[in-house]
Scaffold this motif. Structure first.
Motif, mmCIF file in Angstrom:
data_model
loop_
_atom_site.group_PDB
_atom_site.id
_atom_site.type_symbol
_atom_site.label_atom_id
_atom_site.label_comp_id
_atom_site.label_asym_id
_atom_site.label_seq_id
_atom_site.Cartn_x
_atom_site.Cartn_y
_atom_site.Cartn_z
ATOM 1 N N GLY A 353 0.822 -1.188 0.000
ATOM 2 C CA GLY A 353 0.000 0.000 0.000
ATOM 3 C C GLY A 353 0.858 1.240 0.000
ATOM 4 N N SER A 355 0.648 5.877 -0.618
ATOM 5 C CA SER A 355 -0.232 7.031 -0.567
ATOM 6 C C SER A 355 0.531 8.274 -0.991
ATOM 7 N N TYR A 360 -5.620 6.394 -1.653
ATOM 8 C CA TYR A 360 -5.089 5.084 -1.299
ATOM 9 C C TYR A 360 -4.644 4.432 -2.612
ATOM 10 N N HIS A 361 -3.485 3.780 -2.589
ATOM 11 C CA HIS A 361 -3.007 3.099 -3.786
ATOM 12 C C HIS A 361 -2.507 1.714 -3.386
ATOM 13 N N ALA A 362 -3.022 0.659 -4.045
ATOM 14 C CA ALA A 362 -2.629 -0.714 -3.763
ATOM 15 C C ALA A 362 -2.016 -1.320 -5.020
ATOM 16 N N LEU A 386 -3.153 6.412 3.587
ATOM 17 C CA LEU A 386 -3.208 4.969 3.825
ATOM 18 C C LEU A 386 -2.083 4.579 4.766
ATOM 19 N N VAL A 389 -2.277 -2.203 5.097
ATOM 20 C CA VAL A 389 -2.987 -3.120 4.203
ATOM 21 C C VAL A 389 -2.866 -4.519 4.783
ATOM 22 N N TYR A 397 -8.636 -7.916 0.237
ATOM 23 C CA TYR A 397 -7.690 -7.087 0.990
ATOM 24 C C TYR A 397 -8.430 -5.986 1.723
ATOM 25 N N LEU A 399 -7.765 -2.152 3.267
ATOM 26 C CA LEU A 399 -6.920 -0.966 3.246
ATOM 27 C C LEU A 399 -7.458 -0.020 4.307
#
Length: 522
Positions: A353, A355, A360-362, A386, A389, A397, A399
């Motif tokens: 994860g 940010s 939020y970026h996965a 974020l 995770v 998942y 987050l």
């Protein structure tokens, strides 16, 4: 140096780098009061829900059912499998308190690592040692405090991680600037050191270890190892000095330290490039190695084999069972990319994860580090960060972090309050579907009931003959506690002699076949 298998959840390794569809958001939840909430820790629970911890300045308002105690308070929230709040607890004294890490314990309760500079007051039953201390709280399954312990020295000591150990006790690790004083039995090595504390099941200190060099050493991650010891990770500015046996490669480097069961150092390892590299996540993998994840400003230099992609990159390093680097990969864009958390996935890969303080970026990788998919979740341009995770038992998942935004874009619920950090914001991603597989393809291994009580049934897919297959059950510290031959396509396995808890079920057979499922025994 040799790691052994710990998290068997990664045993099922994908062949090649199969692409997968980007998973959809299943739900999101906003949790908070009228003031500021900062989420720091999260863990899925055995009932399919999750436990969240952080800090709060809110009184009774919104989702917060208990009064503000003073300064910041630790705030613990239990949610179900759909993110719906089941209960919340405010914990603190008259000054500043907050929680950083939580783990569900074998008895169904929770151990919470918190920090505090409060005197004896409200929920805090022991005096401050000086500055900020480790504050450890044991909760039962309903969130009621059973005991708390204050542990520290004469300066600031902040815990980052807590884990229950195989003997029923706990290991805590964080950062310390204290000299020999209070509970700290060893001198400071530099401006900031790793500090590890081992407690028994009632929170009494058994031993502590200070680890560092002559400058700044910042702890971020801990994993218990199957030999009863511990692997610690963080980043270091120190050259050869104190406990650091390898020189700095440039700025800050990844720094790993392996301790035995008594907390004695076995080895340490530096990994980095010519600029600053910050380790943020550490996981042990099923092949006996380790996966390290962090952020890097370095170009191709030292241990970093790829050029800088622009500003701060994500940097993942895979070590084998002997501690030798197998591969490293840089990921990112020309922007500042800040990796915050790492989790392993049941297919042998991982998800990290990140940010940029507005999203939020996965990012999902396979077992060889190849990218499979990315998912970005946006609110409305306010502060969104974020912090954690985690993989869930259904292959999806969680987050979790915080956001100041209202109901807009991917955020479906209004803000509860707070202009700086906002509220806890939790997002559930659905399990991804491999692009070259049907979503309705039968699972090759089915285990039911799950959770189980006195027994469970293992059912193989129709195209999997049972010839030569062996089942192993592995507990939470990597010990094989049960072995069973699979002589039919459906086999009942008794478990009435095993304690309740989380286990990994592994089926292996000829030609390298293996499959893994998580199972909970009640």
């Amino acid at each position: 140096m040799k790691f052994q298998t710990f998290f068997v959840a990664c045993a099922l390794v994908l062949s090649g780098s199969a692409l997968a569809q980007t998973p959809a958001k299943q739900w999101d939840r906003t949790l908070g009061g009228s003031g500021e909430e900062r989420l720091a820790g999260m863990q899925p629970t055995r009932d399919g829900g999750s436990i969240l911890v952080g800090a709060s300045q809110s009184g009774i308002s919104g989702d917060k059912t208990q009064a503000h105690l003073g300064g910041d308070d630790a705030w613990v929230v239990k949610v179900d499998a759909l993110g719906r709040k089941q209960w919340d607890r405010t914990l603190g004294g008259t000054r500043y308190d907050g929680a950083t890490s939580v783990q569900q314990t074998a008895d169904g309760g929770y151990i919470v690592a918190a920090y505090s500079d409060s005197p004896v007051s409200d929920d805090k039953t022991q005096a401050s040692q000086g500055g900020v201390d480790y504050w450890i709280i044991k909760l039962d399954a309903q969130g009621t405090s059973q005991w708390d312990r204050t542990i520290g020295g004469d300066a600031d000591d902040t815990p980052i991680s807590v884990q229950q150990t195989a003997d029923g006790g706990y290991v805590l690790a964080g950062n310390s600037s204290s000299a020999t004083s209070g509970d700290k039995s060893q001198a400071s090595r530099g401006r900031s050191d790793y500090w590890v504390v081992k407690l028994d099941s009632q929170g009494n200190k058994q031993w502590d270890r200070t680890l560092g060099g002559s400058r700044i050493d910042a702890f971020t991650s801990l994993q218990p190892t199957p030999d009863g010891g511990y692997l610690l990770g963080g980043y270091s500015q120190s050259d050869v000095s104190g406990d650091k046996t390898q020189p700095s490669l440039g700025g800050y480097d990844f720094w790993l330290v392996k301790l035995d069961a008594q907390g004695l150092k076995q080895w340490d390892r530096v990994l980095g490039g010519s600029e600053n590299d910050y380790l943020q996540g550490l996981q042990l993998t099923a092949d006996g190695g380790a996966l390290l994840a962090g952020s890097s400003y370095s170009g191709a230099s030292g241990d970093k084999s790829q050029p800088n992609l622009g500003g701060r990159d994500f940097w993942l390093v895979k070590l084998n069972a002997q501690g030798t680097k197998q591969w490293d990969h840089a990921y990112g864009t020309y922007q500042e990319d800040y990796l915050t958390s790492l989790t392993l996935s049941t297919d042998g890969g991982c998800l990290f994860g990140s940010s940029d303080f507005s999203t939020y970026h996965a990012t999902k990788l396979d077992a060889q580090g190849a990218k499979q998919w990315e998912q970005t979740l946006r609110a409305d341009g306010g502060y969104t960060q974020l912090t954690r995770v985690s993989a869930t038992s259904d292959g999806g998942y969680l987050l979790a972090g915080m956001s100041t935004d209202g109901a807009v874009n991917d955020k479906s619920e209004p803000s509860r309050g707070g202009e700086l950090y906002g509220d806890y914001w939790v997002v559930k991603l659905a399990p991804a579907v491999l692009a070259n597989h049907s979503a309705k393809a039968p699972a090759e291994l089915r285990v039911y009931p799950n959770p189980a009580r006195s027994s469970f049934t293992v059912q193989l897919a129709l195209n999997m003959p049972p010839s030569g297959l062996q089942l192993h059950l592995v507990d939470a510290v990597g010990r094989k506690v049960l072995r069973h031959a699979l002589t039919a396509a459906s086999v009942q396995v008794p478990t009435d002699t095993l304690p309740a808890g989380l286990y990994w079920l592994r089926v292996s057979g000829p030609q390298g076949y293996q499959a893994t499922q998580r199972i909970v025994l009640e």
